[in-house]
Design an enzyme around this catalytic site. Sequence first.
Site, PDB file in Angstrom:
ATOM      1  N   HIS A 218       0.878  -1.178   0.000  1.00  0.00           N
ATOM      2  CA  HIS A 218       0.000   0.000   0.000  1.00  0.00           C
ATOM      3  C   HIS A 218       0.911   1.222   0.000  1.00  0.00           C
ATOM      4  CE1 HIS A 218      -3.568  -2.424   1.108  1.00  0.00           C
ATOM      5  NE2 HIS A 218      -2.654  -3.186   1.698  1.00  0.00           N
ATOM      6  N   LEU A 219       0.895   1.976  -1.101  1.00  0.00           N
ATOM      7  CA  LEU A 219       1.796   3.135  -1.176  1.00  0.00           C
ATOM      8  C   LEU A 219       1.070   4.451  -0.905  1.00  0.00           C
ATOM      9  CD1 LEU A 219       4.266   2.159  -4.057  1.00  0.00           C
ATOM     10  CD2 LEU A 219       4.389   1.653  -1.617  1.00  0.00           C
ATOM     11  N   ARG A 220      -0.248   4.410  -0.721  1.00  0.00           N
ATOM     12  CA  ARG A 220      -1.049   5.561  -0.257  1.00  0.00           C
ATOM     13  C   ARG A 220      -1.044   6.756  -1.194  1.00  0.00           C
ATOM     14  NH1 ARG A 220      -3.148   1.924   3.034  1.00  0.00           N
ATOM     15  NH2 ARG A 220      -2.019   1.582   4.957  1.00  0.00           N
TER      16      ARG A 220
ATOM     17  N   ASP B 187      -9.612  -5.191  -2.559  1.00  0.00           N
ATOM     18  CA  ASP B 187      -8.756  -5.000  -1.406  1.00  0.00           C
ATOM     19  C   ASP B 187      -9.539  -5.063  -0.096  1.00  0.00           C
ATOM     20  OD1 ASP B 187      -6.146  -4.602  -0.532  1.00  0.00           O
ATOM     21  OD2 ASP B 187      -6.636  -2.549   0.013  1.00  0.00           O
TER      22      ASP B 187
ATOM     23  N   ASN C 280      -4.927  -6.510   9.821  1.00  0.00           N
ATOM     24  CA  ASN C 280      -6.019  -7.350   9.324  1.00  0.00           C
ATOM     25  C   ASN C 280      -5.534  -8.193   8.155  1.00  0.00           C
ATOM     26  OD1 ASN C 280      -7.852  -6.330  11.122  1.00  0.00           O
ATOM     27  ND2 ASN C 280      -8.662  -4.797   9.688  1.00  0.00           N
TER      28      ASN C 280
ATOM     29  N   ASP D 197       2.511  -6.820   2.449  1.00  0.00           N
ATOM     30  CA  ASP D 197       1.332  -6.027   2.821  1.00  0.00           C
ATOM     31  C   ASP D 197       1.787  -4.728   3.520  1.00  0.00           C
ATOM     32  OD1 ASP D 197      -1.218  -5.137   3.364  1.00  0.00           O
ATOM     33  OD2 ASP D 197      -1.615  -6.577   4.966  1.00  0.00           O
TER      34      ASP D 197
ATOM     35  N   PRO E 163      -5.497  -0.609  11.022  1.00  0.00           N
ATOM     36  CA  PRO E 163      -4.715  -1.847  10.998  1.00  0.00           C
ATOM     37  C   PRO E 163      -3.594  -1.788   9.967  1.00  0.00           C
ATOM     38  CG  PRO E 163      -6.736  -2.124   9.757  1.00  0.00           C
ATOM     39  CD  PRO E 163      -6.758  -0.711  10.279  1.00  0.00           C
ATOM     40  N   GLY E 164      -2.495  -2.472  10.226  1.00  0.00           N
ATOM     41  CA  GLY E 164      -1.431  -2.562   9.224  1.00  0.00           C
ATOM     42  C   GLY E 164      -0.064  -2.264   9.788  1.00  0.00           C
TER      43      GLY E 164
END
Length: 380
Positions: free
Chosen positions: A20-22, A110, A235, A262, A279-280
């Site tokens: 996830h690079l946002r 996702d 998650n 992830d 989460p993450g």
Amino acid sequence: EIIDGRGLILCPSFVDVHVHLRDPGQTYKEDIESGSKCAVAGGFTTVVCMPNTQPAIDSPEVAQYVIQRAREVGLCEVLPAGALTKGRQGKELTDFFALKNAGCVALTDDGSPLMDSRLMEKALRLARQLGLFVMNHCEDDGLARGHINEGYVSSLLGIAHRSPSAEDVLVARDCILSYHTKGRIHIQHLSSKLSVEIIRFFKEKSAPISCEVNPYHLFFEEDELLKSGANAKVNPPLRREEDIQALLEGIKDRTIDCIATDHAPHAKKEKGLLESAMPGMIGLQTALPMALELVRRGIIDLKRMVELLSINPAKLLGVERGIKVGALANLVLFNPDQEWVLNEETNLSKSQNTPLWGKTLKGRVVMTIKDGKIVYKSGA
Ligand code: DOR
């Protein structure tokens, strides 16, 4: 330039099918530049970024933005996974053909809770026709309303749980749909014992299924939450010893195809109380030392480690990996014994959310080479 690799290990560079690079939209957590830096420092030269951006990667324009921005940065290939449905709202499928033409290599909502079975079946059929594959974060929304694993820590802290059933139910559904449609499904971050067994069952029936594990699910149990607080919230959640053992079995017998990080950066203010924290965990720079720990413990050998981090994810994407005379080099050179600490100085992410923050890790990338060019040198 002559590179002195004595005492080091050289292998094909790594490929991460789940980050996830946002970017666009939440670049205070990470962006394509900082994410690319983390990737090459971790030995990765290709990553697949998830579409839970703002806006979602649900149009050719956003997909092209990601690809072009990564090219401008020039460190790592960033391949977008396009959203399956408009805005990841689970209502209407996106234009798969347009997304593919724009460079999306896979499709996923996702973990959007809104994706129902009927749409998933349709998506798998369409993806198959177009030669794309579908990825899924399998957790059933109705069963996954809580925050941490159902177990001793959730009882101790009185925190609402999300049970392993949430994962198992959707893994089973997606395997069944893949079996019937022959559409390829890639199941993301397996964490429960039964989900490994379900996938093993359907792989034996030759369903086109692949899957990945996140290194954190292999090393941390649910009680890590008592030590690291919200930095251990992810998650699907960290689970129990018996789940870890099943995941390790799945790695050994090749039920599990890939290690994927992830990489999920979040700002400090988003990692407060367990109940409300996002989460993450970040993971691009820590994947190699964690994978090497599997080798040190005798669970896998180095060759299998390279399959999990490079060869298998590359095959899934249809990108080239392996060492071929005359080809442009995509390589990582690493020192398996070098110790280093993940801290302000070494971390290249904009975020710090990991239970490994401040810990000593063993195994460090010395150099990463992409398409024949050095894109990372340790200490530089
Ligand atoms: O904990 C998680 N956070 N799991 C995911 O799969 C998504 C991720 C995120 O986007 O922050």
